[in-house]
Design a protein around this motif. Structure first.
Motif, PDB file in Angstrom:
ATOM      1  N   LEU A 212       0.844  -1.198   0.000  1.00 28.54           N
ATOM      2  CA  LEU A 212       0.000   0.000   0.000  1.00 28.54           C
ATOM      3  C   LEU A 212       0.878   1.245   0.000  1.00 28.54           C
ATOM      4  CD1 LEU A 212      -2.513  -1.237   2.703  1.00 28.54           C
ATOM      5  CD2 LEU A 212      -2.880  -1.180   0.238  1.00 28.54           C
ATOM      6  N   ILE A 213       1.937   1.209   0.790  1.00 28.04           N
ATOM      7  CA  ILE A 213       2.866   2.346   0.833  1.00 28.04           C
ATOM      8  C   ILE A 213       3.487   2.544  -0.551  1.00 28.04           C
ATOM      9  CG2 ILE A 213       5.059   3.148   1.812  1.00 28.04           C
ATOM     10  CD1 ILE A 213       4.233   1.640   4.415  1.00 28.04           C
ATOM     11  N   ALA A 214       3.848   1.446  -1.197  1.00 27.81           N
ATOM     12  CA  ALA A 214       4.434   1.537  -2.537  1.00 27.81           C
ATOM     13  C   ALA A 214       3.466   2.196  -3.514  1.00 27.81           C
ATOM     14  CB  ALA A 214       4.817   0.137  -3.032  1.00 27.81           C
ATOM     15  N   GLY A 215       2.175   1.987  -3.295  1.00 27.96           N
ATOM     16  CA  GLY A 215       1.165   2.561  -4.185  1.00 27.96           C
ATOM     17  C   GLY A 215       0.688   3.932  -3.744  1.00 27.96           C
ATOM     18  N   GLY A 216       1.327   4.514  -2.728  1.00 28.92           N
ATOM     19  CA  GLY A 216       0.964   5.869  -2.308  1.00 28.92           C
ATOM     20  C   GLY A 216      -0.255   5.917  -1.400  1.00 28.92           C
ATOM     21  N   GLU A 217      -0.682   4.775  -0.873  1.00 29.41           N
ATOM     22  CA  GLU A 217      -1.796   4.754   0.088  1.00 29.41           C
ATOM     23  C   GLU A 217      -1.224   4.558   1.493  1.00 29.41           C
ATOM     24  OE1 GLU A 217      -5.265   4.885  -0.301  1.00 29.41           O
ATOM     25  OE2 GLU A 217      -4.959   5.439  -2.398  1.00 29.41           O
ATOM     26  N   PHE A 218      -2.082   4.551   2.454  1.00 30.68           N
ATOM     27  CA  PHE A 218      -1.726   4.314   3.862  1.00 30.68           C
ATOM     28  C   PHE A 218      -0.906   5.476   4.402  1.00 30.68           C
ATOM     29  CE2 PHE A 218      -0.513   1.785   7.600  1.00 30.68           C
ATOM     30  CZ  PHE A 218      -1.773   1.345   7.927  1.00 30.68           C
ATOM     31  N   GLN A 219       0.426   5.398   4.413  1.00 31.80           N
ATOM     32  CA  GLN A 219       1.235   6.546   4.801  1.00 31.80           C
ATOM     33  C   GLN A 219       2.614   6.417   4.182  1.00 31.80           C
ATOM     34  OE1 GLN A 219       1.730   4.973   9.379  1.00 31.80           O
ATOM     35  NE2 GLN A 219       1.481   7.100   9.044  1.00 31.80           N
ATOM     36  N   ASP A 220       3.422   7.474   4.339  1.00 32.13           N
ATOM     37  CA  ASP A 220       4.727   7.526   3.681  1.00 32.13           C
ATOM     38  C   ASP A 220       5.785   7.598   4.795  1.00 32.13           C
ATOM     39  OD1 ASP A 220       6.885   8.025   2.084  1.00 32.13           O
ATOM     40  OD2 ASP A 220       5.957   9.684   0.990  1.00 32.13           O
ATOM     41  N   PRO A 221       6.131   6.446   5.406  1.00 30.45           N
ATOM     42  CA  PRO A 221       6.859   6.469   6.677  1.00 30.45           C
ATOM     43  C   PRO A 221       8.158   7.271   6.680  1.00 30.45           C
ATOM     44  CG  PRO A 221       5.976   4.297   6.285  1.00 30.45           C
ATOM     45  CD  PRO A 221       5.728   5.077   5.024  1.00 30.45           C
ATOM     46  N   LEU A 222       8.990   7.127   5.639  1.00 31.38           N
ATOM     47  CA  LEU A 222      10.278   7.823   5.719  1.00 31.38           C
ATOM     48  C   LEU A 222      10.081   9.334   5.628  1.00 31.38           C
ATOM     49  CD1 LEU A 222      12.729   5.519   3.722  1.00 31.38           C
ATOM     50  CD2 LEU A 222      12.285   5.598   6.169  1.00 31.38           C
TER      51      LEU A 222
END
Ligand SMILES: Cc1ncc(COP(=O)(O)O)c(C=O)c1O
Length: 409
Positions: A212-222
């Motif tokens: 999901l992060i890879a697809g720009g969903e959820f959140q962008d941790p770094l």
């Protein structure tokens, strides 16, 4: 008498039956699993499956050598391409795809940064955290003192004020975020600011939500303040079983990278890295649509299940922002006198696969081509086979036949 040929035939039959069943005969709703793209799957059987490479200068018998193994010029290109894609997708300058699993990624990322005696805050397994961070497991192995980071309610949500209070009270060396039961993103920016102010590292185990992060969903941790991001590459991220680590902090990544050779790992299964590289490149192209579809499926499936009487946990922002839904086990038992284990067995008889702990995953069905509009039909099958104990194997098999090719590949 030599029985090996017979056993080989048994092995081939069992494997073929497994592949037919799991690749074509069921809807898989296990949130820890996914389906590989045909190209990524093919790369697993590359010649790389039996090869070594260890780029990096070493001295051996007075001679400086740049790789302990010969024949590696293409293997090293494969690894560099996979690492480059991981760095781009997760917004860090440094990445490694060597860890053999999410658990190994956790060891490789944490061990060099947290000496014996370090205090870490981690969400306990009773509140949706990963068992590996419980006191008897990785902390016992590496001598860490683990303290609970609270996650509240049946949805195991991390509430900002509670988290900040614990960080201020405990003043840990590291705050470890990430869960196995994982519905909603964290208030990461605020947590990271406070943790950093008090001299603590922020480490994000994205095993479940990496796709999901890879697809720009959820959140962008770094970008939201995590120092290191790591996790499994085969849950919402639809790659081969393995792990990766990404960071934007060179001094931390250098230490982590040292653990890749002769500490946590030696060989790294470069056929897996080729397969993972292909998966990551596919996500660079199709990730946003893939991730949007998953979250849409979760919201739509949650709504349809609740309308049909199956209790699903709800949070402040709908049913889920991830690839998971959680059954409300207490309500399930009270209303229907059944637990998630028995429910899962009933579903399996109808070719609907789930785990036995009350999670439903929407990532693999998104890859098959199921969209939010189809979730009421899936919910109907789950409720009829799970609660009314109807045997729906034929009906499910016939619907499953409509989804022959994977999407987002
Ligand atoms: C949050 C979390 N971290 C790490 C792991 C370990 O992953 P793997 O099975 O890839 O080693 C899991 C496994 O389920 C997990 O849920």
């Amino acid at each position: 008498m030599d029985e090996a040929p017979g056993r080989e035939a048994d092995l081939a039959r069992a494997l073929a039956a497994h592949d037919r069943w799991r690749s074509r005969g069921v809807f898989n709703l296990l949130p820890s699993e996914n389906a590989l793209s045909p190209t990524a799957r093919r790369y697993l059987s590359s010649d790389l499956a039996g090869r070594y490479t260890l780029p990096g200068e070493v001295e051996f018998g007075g001679e400086k050598i740049s790789n302990s193994y010969g024949g590696t010029k293409f293997a090293d290109q494969v690894e560099a391409i996979a690492n480059g894609s991981a760095a781009r997708l997760f917004h860090g300058r440094f990445a490694t795809t060597r860890p053999l699993s999410g658990h190994v990624a956790a060891m490789a990322a944490l061990a060099p940064l947290l000496p014996r005696g370090s205090k870490i805050l981690a969400i306990p397994p009773t509140q949706g955290g990963y068992d590996g961070y419980a006191p008897g497991f990785l902390p016992a192995l590496f001598g860490w003192n683990v303290r609970p980071l609270p996650a509240s309610g049946p949805g195991h949500l991390v509430v900002l004020e509670e988290a900040l209070e614990e960080i201020r009270r405990e003043r840990p060396n590291a705050v470890l975020l990430g869960q196995s039961f994982f519905l909603f993103p964290y208030p990461l920016k605020e947590i990271a600011e406070e943790a950093h102010r008090l001299g603590s590292l922020v480490l994000y185990d994205a095993s479940h939500v990496l796709g999901l992060i890879a697809g720009g969903e959820f959140q962008d941790p770094l970008r939201e303040g995590a120092d290191v991001l790591y996790g499994s590459t085969h849950k919402s991220l639809p790659g081969p079983q393995g792990g990766l680590i990404v960071s934007d902090r060179e001094e931390l990544f250098r230490q982590i990278d040292l653990s890749m050779t002769w500490r946590v790992l030696d060989n790294a299964h470069w056929n897996r890295i080729a397969s993972l590289g292909q998966t990551l490149l596919e996500l660079e192209r199709f990730g946003p649509e893939y991730a949007r579809t998953i979250v849409g499926n979760s919201q739509a499936l949650g709504k349809a299940l609740v309308e049909k009487g199956l209790p699903v946990i709800q949070g402040p922002d709908g049913f889920s922002r991830s690839h998971q839904l959680l059954l409300d086990r207490d309500v399930l038992r009270a209303r229907h006198s059944v637990g998630p284990g028995e429910l899962s067995l009933r579903w399996e008889r109808s070719r609907l696969l789930t785990d036995r702990v009350g999670r439903l995953g929407t990532a693999e069905v998104a890859r098959l081509g199921l969209t939010p509009e189809m979730m009421p039909r899936l919910a109907d099958l789950l409720v009829r086979s799970g609660l009314a104990k109807e045997r729906l194997a034929k009906e499910v098999a016939s619907w499953r036949k409509e989804f022959r090719n994977l999407r987002f590949v």
